[in-house]
Scaffold this motif. Structure first.
Motif, PDB file in Angstrom:
ATOM      1  N   VAL A  52       0.549  -1.418   0.203  1.00 54.07           N
ATOM      2  CA  VAL A  52      -0.096  -0.158   0.140  1.00 54.07           C
ATOM      3  C   VAL A  52       0.854   1.181   0.312  1.00 54.07           C
ATOM      4  O   VAL A  52       0.424   2.022  -1.042  1.00 54.07           O
ATOM      5  CB  VAL A  52      -0.886   0.291   1.223  1.00 54.07           C
ATOM      6  CG1 VAL A  52      -1.581   1.611   1.548  1.00 54.07           C
ATOM      7  CG2 VAL A  52      -1.768  -1.548   1.123  1.00 54.07           C
ATOM      8  N   GLY A  53       1.179   1.448   0.875  1.00 56.92           N
ATOM      9  CA  GLY A  53       3.018   2.185   0.894  1.00 56.92           C
ATOM     10  C   GLY A  53       3.062   2.354   0.069  1.00 56.92           C
ATOM     11  O   GLY A  53       3.682   3.464  -0.868  1.00 56.92           O
ATOM     12  N   ALA A  54       4.641   1.800  -1.067  1.00 60.45           N
ATOM     13  CA  ALA A  54       4.907   1.454  -1.480  1.00 60.45           C
ATOM     14  C   ALA A  54       3.678   2.214  -3.150  1.00 60.45           C
ATOM     15  O   ALA A  54       4.280   2.854  -3.375  1.00 60.45           O
ATOM     16  CB  ALA A  54       5.836   0.262  -1.768  1.00 60.45           C
ATOM     17  N   LEU A  55       2.533   1.291  -3.215  1.00 56.67           N
ATOM     18  CA  LEU A  55       1.722   2.109  -3.935  1.00 56.67           C
ATOM     19  C   LEU A  55       1.771   3.724  -4.354  1.00 56.67           C
ATOM     20  O   LEU A  55       1.875   4.538  -5.607  1.00 56.67           O
ATOM     21  CB  LEU A  55       0.630   1.762  -4.083  1.00 56.67           C
ATOM     22  CG  LEU A  55      -0.114   2.136  -5.356  1.00 56.67           C
ATOM     23  CD1 LEU A  55       0.142   1.329  -6.937  1.00 56.67           C
ATOM     24  CD2 LEU A  55      -2.225   1.238  -5.202  1.00 56.67           C
ATOM     25  N   GLU A  56       1.694   4.014  -3.608  1.00 54.26           N
ATOM     26  CA  GLU A  56       1.474   5.507  -2.933  1.00 54.26           C
ATOM     27  C   GLU A  56       2.422   6.779  -3.145  1.00 54.26           C
ATOM     28  O   GLU A  56       2.302   7.571  -3.921  1.00 54.26           O
ATOM     29  CB  GLU A  56       0.778   5.714  -1.259  1.00 54.26           C
ATOM     30  CG  GLU A  56      -0.513   5.659  -0.996  1.00 54.26           C
ATOM     31  CD  GLU A  56      -0.771   5.521   0.732  1.00 54.26           C
ATOM     32  OE1 GLU A  56      -0.322   5.601   1.591  1.00 54.26           O
ATOM     33  OE2 GLU A  56      -2.194   4.918   1.234  1.00 54.26           O
ATOM     34  N   GLN A  57       3.402   5.342  -2.541  1.00 55.36           N
ATOM     35  CA  GLN A  57       5.030   6.716  -2.979  1.00 55.36           C
ATOM     36  C   GLN A  57       5.132   6.527  -4.708  1.00 55.36           C
ATOM     37  O   GLN A  57       5.397   7.567  -5.041  1.00 55.36           O
ATOM     38  CB  GLN A  57       5.874   5.804  -2.498  1.00 55.36           C
ATOM     39  CG  GLN A  57       7.641   7.018  -2.529  1.00 55.36           C
ATOM     40  CD  GLN A  57       6.976   8.132  -1.606  1.00 55.36           C
ATOM     41  OE1 GLN A  57       6.851   8.104  -0.525  1.00 55.36           O
ATOM     42  NE2 GLN A  57       8.158   9.132  -2.146  1.00 55.36           N
ATOM     43  N   LEU A  58       5.028   5.666  -5.071  1.00 63.85           N
ATOM     44  CA  LEU A  58       5.647   5.544  -6.966  1.00 63.85           C
ATOM     45  C   LEU A  58       4.268   6.970  -7.569  1.00 63.85           C
ATOM     46  O   LEU A  58       5.156   7.325  -8.370  1.00 63.85           O
ATOM     47  CB  LEU A  58       4.376   4.362  -7.511  1.00 63.85           C
ATOM     48  CG  LEU A  58       4.858   3.452  -9.091  1.00 63.85           C
ATOM     49  CD1 LEU A  58       6.012   3.385  -9.540  1.00 63.85           C
ATOM     50  CD2 LEU A  58       4.114   2.545  -9.113  1.00 63.85           C
TER      51      LEU A  58
END
Length: 171
Positions: A68-74
């Motif tokens: 989830v966090g990685a998608l937001e960061q992407l």
């Protein structure tokens, strides 16, 4: 003679049992938990209709808890251009224009697996019918082509060509 027939039947049954049990060890498994909601997957795209995978059916998108966090960061940082290994996204496609869990038509998923397909971001693609049958599994040129982000596809402005690691869903 009777003993030969019994022996032959026993061998046939043994071989059939071996072949049937082999199906449970790999290629018929989904790349995401069948009950992904209970596994903590997060809804990252609310109900949208029509959807890309049918033209009329609604869909939602879910992401594995650790991604989830990685998608937001992407999508938030131009310095982030790849999802981490183990990331899984699941698009739930419904039979109509409403996103009702009781009306699922099929699922389309992508899982980031190191070494799976380095040329295409190591994404493993899969489509699973409502009855659980795996329809597409592996390196699928249709999935790769759309998620590349070419302007002629529904992933325009996103995908690999635009620095989003084959992802078309914004959180």
């Amino acid at each position: 003679m009777i003993s030969d027939r019994v022996s032959r039947r026993a061998r046939v049954c043994f071989v059939a049992a071996i072949l049937l049990s082999c199906g449970d060890s790999g290629g018929d498994e989904t790349i995401y938990p069948k009950d992904f909601r209970a596994a903590g997957y997060q809804l990252v795209r609310e109900c949208r209709s029509p959807g890309e995978h049918s033209g009329i059916s609604a869909f939602t998108v879910w992401v594995s808890p650790e991604a989830v966090g990685a998608l937001e960061q992407l999508f938030a940082s131009p310095d982030t251009t790849a999802m981490p290994a183990g990331s899984v996204l699941v698009k739930e496609v419904y039979g109509g224009s409403a996103c009702e869990e009781t009306d699922v038509d099929h699922w389309v998923a992508m899982a980031k697996e190191p070494g799976f397909d380095p040329e295409h971001g190591d994404w493993h693609w899969q489509e699973v019918s409502a009855d659980g049958a795996i329809v597409v599994d592996g390196r699928d040129s249709a999935c790769i082509g759309c998620h590349a982000g070419d302007p002629s596809t529904t992933c325009t402005g996103f995908g690999e060509m635009n620095g989003f690691d084959y992802v078309c869903t914004t959180p």
